[in-house]
Design an enzyme around this catalytic site. Structure first.
Site, mmCIF file in Angstrom:
data_model
loop_
_atom_site.group_PDB
_atom_site.id
_atom_site.type_symbol
_atom_site.label_atom_id
_atom_site.label_comp_id
_atom_site.label_asym_id
_atom_site.label_seq_id
_atom_site.Cartn_x
_atom_site.Cartn_y
_atom_site.Cartn_z
ATOM 1 N N LYS A 1 6.527 -61.204 -25.619
ATOM 2 C CA LYS A 1 5.294 -61.280 -24.816
ATOM 3 C C LYS A 1 4.662 -62.667 -24.935
ATOM 4 O O LYS A 1 4.435 -63.153 -26.040
ATOM 5 C CB LYS A 1 4.294 -60.217 -25.280
ATOM 6 C CG LYS A 1 2.933 -60.299 -24.596
ATOM 7 C CD LYS A 1 1.924 -59.435 -25.335
ATOM 8 C CE LYS A 1 0.513 -59.595 -24.823
ATOM 9 N NZ LYS A 1 -0.067 -60.925 -24.960
ATOM 10 N N LEU B 1 -0.254 -55.715 -28.297
ATOM 11 C CA LEU B 1 -0.643 -57.052 -28.729
ATOM 12 C C LEU B 1 -1.825 -57.475 -27.858
ATOM 13 O O LEU B 1 -1.850 -57.175 -26.665
ATOM 14 C CB LEU B 1 0.514 -58.042 -28.560
ATOM 15 C CG LEU B 1 1.731 -57.863 -29.488
ATOM 16 C CD1 LEU B 1 2.841 -58.826 -29.106
ATOM 17 C CD2 LEU B 1 1.343 -58.063 -30.954
ATOM 18 N N ASP B 2 -2.767 -58.197 -28.456
ATOM 19 C CA ASP B 2 -3.933 -58.668 -27.702
ATOM 20 C C ASP B 2 -3.518 -59.606 -26.576
ATOM 21 O O ASP B 2 -2.437 -60.189 -26.611
ATOM 22 C CB ASP B 2 -4.890 -59.451 -28.624
ATOM 23 C CG ASP B 2 -5.507 -58.564 -29.679
ATOM 24 O OD1 ASP B 2 -5.616 -57.363 -29.436
ATOM 25 O OD2 ASP B 2 -5.858 -59.095 -30.747
ATOM 26 N N PHE B 3 -4.427 -59.787 -25.656
ATOM 27 C CA PHE B 3 -4.248 -60.691 -24.504
ATOM 28 C C PHE B 3 -3.771 -62.073 -24.962
ATOM 29 O O PHE B 3 -2.862 -62.663 -24.388
ATOM 30 C CB PHE B 3 -5.587 -60.786 -23.765
ATOM 31 C CG PHE B 3 -5.545 -61.619 -22.513
ATOM 32 C CD1 PHE B 3 -4.849 -61.188 -21.389
ATOM 33 C CD2 PHE B 3 -6.216 -62.833 -22.450
ATOM 34 C CE1 PHE B 3 -4.819 -61.956 -20.226
ATOM 35 C CE2 PHE B 3 -6.190 -63.608 -21.291
ATOM 36 C CZ PHE B 3 -5.486 -63.162 -20.181
ATOM 37 N N THR C 1 -2.381 -62.889 -27.915
ATOM 38 C CA THR C 1 -1.377 -62.836 -28.983
ATOM 39 C C THR C 1 -0.005 -62.718 -28.340
ATOM 40 O O THR C 1 0.166 -61.992 -27.371
ATOM 41 C CB THR C 1 -1.625 -61.626 -29.912
ATOM 42 O OG1 THR C 1 -2.913 -61.755 -30.504
ATOM 43 C CG2 THR C 1 -0.590 -61.542 -31.019
#
Length: 219
Positions: free
Chosen positions: A61, A96-98, A100
Site C-alpha cells: 500500500k 493501515l492509515d491514510f 501509512t
C-alpha cells in the site's frame, strides 16, 4: 485422501489393474475430477476432493489510500485495485492509515482473516519507523518496558531495534501484537517524538517482499 491406502500402495493397485476410471483400466498419471467414477475391484470409491484453498493477496500500500470500500471524500481506496473474485469478496487483514504505507494482506477467507486479526492469537506486526530525532535510553525504556498511556491503557512495544540513519532521518523497527488506531504514531508522540514515515514490513509470518514495489500486489 479417501482412505484406501498410502500413495505407494495405491500406485501398486493401479499398476496391477485393480482400479478403473469410467470403465477404463487406470494408468499411473491419469487424472480424475469430481465427475469421474473410480472403482476398486468393481466397487465404486467415494472420492474426497479437498476444499479449495482461499486466495491470499499481498499488497504494498502506498501512502494516500484508505482501507475502507467507500469514502465520502472520494479518496483512493485500496479495494479499487483488487482483482475481481467469483462468489467471494476480499477481506482486509488489518488496516493501515491514510498516510501509512507497507504490507496489506487480503483474503477471501473470513476465518483466516479473523485468525490473523483477533487479539487472542497475538499475531505480531512489525513496522519501520522514521523519526525526527533519536530516542534516548530513557525513552526506549518507556516504550518497551514501562509503557506509555494511550486511551487510558498502557502500551509498549514487544521489540524496538535501532536501524540507524543520519540527522532527522533515523529509522527504527518496532514490533507489537495489536493494531489500535494510530498506535505506533501515538506511542512515539507520547515520548515527544514525531513519526515522519511509517511502513508495515511484516504481519505475522508474512514479510513484505522487496520485489513488490509500492502499489503492486501478488497472489
Amino acid at each position: 485422501q479417501s482412505g484406501y491406502g498410502s500413495r505407494r500402495n495405491v500406485e501398486i493397485l493401479i499398476a496391477q489393474g485393480h482400479i478403473t476410471i469410467n470403465g477404463q483400466v487406470a494408468k499411473l498419471g491419469d487424472l480424475v475430477g469430481p465427475g469421474d467414477r473410480v472403482k476398486l475391484d468393481g466397487k465404486l470409491i467415494s472420492l474426497r476432493f479437498g476444499t479449495q484453498l482461499p486466495r491470499v493477496l499481498l499488497y504494498h500500500k502506498p501512502e494516500g489510500e484508505i482501507c475502507t470500500r467507500d469514502d465520502p471524500e472520494n479518496r483512493p481506496t485500496v479495494f479499487a485495485k483488487l482483482p475481481k473474485v467469483n462468489n467471494a469478496r476480499w477481506v482486509s487483514i488489518g488496516r493501515l492509515d491514510f498516510n501509512t504505507s507497507g504490507l496489506l494482506i487480503f483474503t477471501t477467507s473470513g476465518e483466516l482473516a479473523n485468525h490473523l486479526m483477533h487479539p487472542r492469537y497475538e499475531v505480531e506486526r512489525e513496522y519501520a519507523v522514521r523519526l525526527m530525532g533519536i530516542l534516548t535510553p530513557e525513552q526506549v525504556q518507556l516504550l518497551t518496558q514501562e509503557g506509555v498511556e494511550i486511551d487510558g491503557e498502557k502500551c509498549r512495544f514487544d521489540r524496538l531495534v535501532d536501524k540507524g540513519g543520519e540527522g532527522s532521518n533515523h529509522w527504527y523497527h518496532v514490533t507489537l501484537k495489536e493494531g489500535k488506531n494510530r498506535e505506533v504514531r501515538r506511542m512515539f508522540e507520547a515520548v515527544g517524538l514525531m513519526v515522519s514515515r511509517l511502513m508495515r514490513v511484516r504481519y505475522g509470518p508474512v514479510e513484505l517482499p522487496s520485489f513488490i514495489k509500492r502499489g503492486m500486489m501478488r497472489d
